[in-house]
Design an enzyme around this catalytic site. Structure first.
Site, PDB file in Angstrom:
ATOM      1  N   ASP A 116       0.813  -1.218   0.000  1.00 34.48           N
ATOM      2  CA  ASP A 116       0.000   0.000   0.000  1.00 34.48           C
ATOM      3  C   ASP A 116       0.847   1.268   0.000  1.00 34.48           C
ATOM      4  O   ASP A 116       0.382   2.320  -0.436  1.00 34.48           O
ATOM      5  CB  ASP A 116      -0.949   0.002   1.200  1.00 34.48           C
ATOM      6  CG  ASP A 116      -2.054  -1.038   1.030  1.00 34.48           C
ATOM      7  OD1 ASP A 116      -2.580  -1.162  -0.082  1.00 34.48           O
ATOM      8  OD2 ASP A 116      -2.367  -1.740   2.001  1.00 34.48           O
TER       9      ASP A 116
ATOM     10  N   TYR B 153     -10.071  -0.610   2.441  1.00 35.65           N
ATOM     11  CA  TYR B 153      -9.605  -0.491   3.815  1.00 35.65           C
ATOM     12  C   TYR B 153      -9.355   0.960   4.199  1.00 35.65           C
ATOM     13  O   TYR B 153      -8.993   1.777   3.356  1.00 35.65           O
ATOM     14  CB  TYR B 153      -8.281  -1.244   3.997  1.00 35.65           C
ATOM     15  CG  TYR B 153      -8.414  -2.552   4.741  1.00 35.65           C
ATOM     16  CD1 TYR B 153      -8.740  -3.714   4.068  1.00 35.65           C
ATOM     17  CD2 TYR B 153      -8.217  -2.607   6.119  1.00 35.65           C
ATOM     18  CE1 TYR B 153      -8.869  -4.917   4.754  1.00 35.65           C
ATOM     19  CE2 TYR B 153      -8.346  -3.810   6.805  1.00 35.65           C
ATOM     20  CZ  TYR B 153      -8.669  -4.959   6.121  1.00 35.65           C
ATOM     21  OH  TYR B 153      -8.798  -6.138   6.793  1.00 35.65           O
TER      22      TYR B 153
HETATM   23 CU    CU Z   1      -7.268  -7.113   7.427  1.00 29.78          CU
END
Ligand code: CU
Length: 660
Positions: A302, A386
């Site tokens: 990420d 997320y």
């Molecule tokens: Cu996770």
């Protein structure tokens, strides 16, 4: 104008960088910016810099050419005299590098795929004709799982999701067994990769907005909780420097690491003592531990592939942050090199944190109680499904805490009708599982404990053997072993010895004649549980150990390599430690590997309550005694003078003890 060499690039400096590269003929129409950031001056130069000295500003740009997929690094010197003096210092091809993917491409890919007749037809086969409900979520690859014939391309593979309604959870319903393979330079569909068998959509309830959750009523017993600081907060912000309760540090921000905390020091009775030169998150690696068709490609970097800074979102007062907040904006650029501002990107505030220290003298009833406060630097990043919430916290007793909270929406997959649940995930809804995965965060901690001359000691506790000196077997001892050179640099947490690591300065002794130190107190460490010969491990062996220690080098910033996108092997830590440099009494960088071993839970669906992990840096003999003895009592509760109030004693009085 920059006031300090570490100030992040301003809007004007981004614009001047782009203008200088354009004027030099480097911005042909097919070239795009992956990033522009401050070309950070060498640590030695920054430490030698004094207020009033000239500031040499340089930017580092990474570009790639969509025509031939070649990557370039450019250095532009930004003249103090103004844009007319700006010079392109270098513009170099970087062979084999695939720069990070950009937010622009993520959006462009979605638009291009929805306009592609083959994609539209494939979606229609699945009964998906309302494209407004469809989400195309492109990921990058690791080289080993890229189709061989397209390994020289900037290649994306895309998940497909569908909302149940226009405002429904975009990640509620996976379109399983179908991935789009995309040439990210031409935005062309190269292939639709299809699983041999496909599970039909599962009847999930994947909504979290109250009006979309069937029968949802909201709690009515949550009364207001207001935080006020009638005289304002106790910290001050001067340019990029934050000062609070003897602490001072300098804020930075860039596309990749997000917030950077520079030059952390503590004012110890008038003497400014260094603790850290630079602290940030250098990489985040999320391997999904499920070999099924839907997930085998799914290992996210990420930070290296997308950028924590690029993913940073604006914060809202009263929701994201409560109380007296000072916000700092962040400036980022798009793939054309155009700057834009993320308003309220960094939140600075002071929090009450219950009790700092306390004792009641049980004979005379006198109580001394101090409330704890902490200074918090935080950002929130939304990385597709997320959210990562990052908190750097400074405490009155010299502690530093680094906390991360993960929230957002887990990736899920339907289970074919009649099939058992797979062993690699948890069933979280009807015929649906969330695959297990791990979030490895790597904190880069360039600590300078009372200066640059530091040594790391690995401290283990052990029971002393039974013997004449230890007849009852009670004795507990500790052993401190120096991490002597980089060949010993990979260290693991050990539960049996409650291992921790102390960074000491052998040249600076405390009042007891012992070297001053700060202890890295491990938290949220977990083993990688992956064979070291597997491709995803070879890309990032940093995942394999809790702590790495390296000798400081200005150019060693990215532990899985500068360009982990589409990587096949590590170009970071393993290369840096190959020369086995000595690590005793020298300038060190610690790489702490922590995060979430995510064994998914039904209670994390359809949106995760935060999963919270942290580690601490605690003074260990840095001070001669509790450095927070000087924290005053609560206003209105007096000092320690005089006997305790009439209600003091053993808790028998109706109003309890006073709060002296
Ligand atoms: Cu996770």
């Amino acid at each position: 104008m920059a006031r300090h060499p570490l100030d992040s690039l301003s809007t004007g400096e981004f614009q001047r960088t782009t203008a200088a590269l354009r004027a030099a003929g480097h911005l042909v129409p097919t070239r795009r910016f992956a990033s522009i950031t401050l070309d950070e001056p060498a640590k030695a130069r920054v430490l030698a810099w004094r207020a009033g000295d000239p500031i040499a500003r340089r930017s580092l740009s990474v570009l790639w050419d969509r025509a031939d997929n070649k990557a370039y690094e450019a250095i532009v010197a930004l003249a103090e005299s103004g844009a007319a003096g700006d010079v392109v210092v270098s513009f170099d091809h970087v062979p084999g590098a695939t720069p990070n993917f950009t937010v622009d491409e993520w959006h462009d890919c979605e638009v291009a795929m929805k306009a592609d007749p083959t994609v539209v037809a494939a979606l229609a086969e699945r009964g998906l004709t309302d494209l407004d409900l469809v989400l195309i979520d492109v990921w990058t690859y690791g080289a080993v799982v890229m189709p061989e014939k397209w390994k020289d391309k900037r290649l994306g593979w895309a998940d497909i999701w569908v909302r149940s309604s226009p405002t429904g959870n975009p990640y509620a319903n996976p379109v399983s067994g179908m991935k789009l393979i995309v040439d990210m330079n031409t935005m062309e569909l190269l292939d639709i990769d299809r699983a041999p068998t496909v599970a039909s959509p599962a009847p999930v309830m994947g909504e979290y907005e109250p009006d979309l959750v069937p029968g949802q009523t909201l709690r009515t017993d949550v009364k207001p909780l207001e935080i006020t600081q009638s005289e304002g907060p106790s910290f001050e912000v001067d340019g990029n420097v934050v000062r609070w309760q003897n602490w001072s540090f300098r804020l930075g921000f860039n596309y990749r690491e997000g917030p950077v905390i520079y030059q952390v020091s503590y004012d110890d009775h008038g003497s400014r003592r260094d603790i850290a030169y630079r602290m940030s998150f250098a990489e985040m690696i999320v391997p999904y531990r499920d070999s099924s068709f839907d997930h085998y490609r799914r290992t996210a970097y990420d930070i290296g592939e997308w950028g924590l800074g690029y993913m940073t979102t604006s914060l809202a007062l009263g929701c994201d942050c409560l109380g007296e907040i000072r916000y700092v904006d962040a400036v980022l650029t798009d793939s054309a090199g155009e700057p834009s501002t993320v308003q309220n990107a960094i939140c600075l505030h002071e929090e009450d944190n219950a009790v700092l220290w306390k004792h009641i003298d049980s004979i005379n009833g006198r109580a001394e109680i101090r409330r704890a406060r902490r200074m918090v630097v935080s950002i929130h990043a939304t990385v597709a499904n997320y959210e990562y919430l990052v908190y750097w916290r400074f405490y009155q007793d010299g502690n530093i805490e680094c906390e991360v909270r993960a929230t957002g929406i887990m990736v899920t997959t339907p289970i074919p009708e009649g099939d058992p649940a797979p062993p690699t995930g948890t069933v979280v809804d009807q015929r649906t599982y969330a695959p297990y995965h791990q979030h490895f965060l790597i904190a880069r901690l360039d600590l300078d404990v009372d200066g640059r001359t530091n040594t790391v000691l690995e401290v283990d506790s052990q029971a002393a053997p039974l013997g004449p000196d230890n007849p009852y077997g009670l004795a507990l001892t500790t052993t401190a072993t120096p991490v002597a050179s980089e060949s010993e640099s990979a260290r693991d947490f050990n539960w049996e010895t409650q291992r921790g690591w102390k960074v000491i300065n052998p040249e600076k002794l405390n009042g007891m004649g012992i070297p001053v130190g700060y202890k890295l107190v491990p938290g949220a460490a977990f083993p990688v549980m992956m064979d070291p010969t597997t491709p995803q491990y070879l890309r990032a062996p940093v995942m394999g150990h809790t702590l790495w220690v390296t000798r400081h080098h200005d150019d060693e910033k990215w532990p899985a390599g500068t360009y982990p996108t589409q990587s096949a092997s590590d170009d970071g830590l393993t290369r840096w430690i190959a020369d086995d440099e000595p690590l005793l009494s020298t300038d060190l960088v610690l790489w702490y590997v922590f995060g979430i071993h995510h064994i998914t839970r039904p209670e994390e669906w359809p949106v995760m309550p935060v999963d919270t992990v942290s580690f601490w840096l605690k003074p260990f003999g840095f001070f001669d005694r509790n450095p927070s003895l000087d924290v005053p009592p609560q206003p209105g509760h007096g000092g320690a003078a005089g006997p305790a109030g009439e209600h003091a004693g053993h808790g028998t009085a109706a109003h309890g003890p006073t709060c002296h």
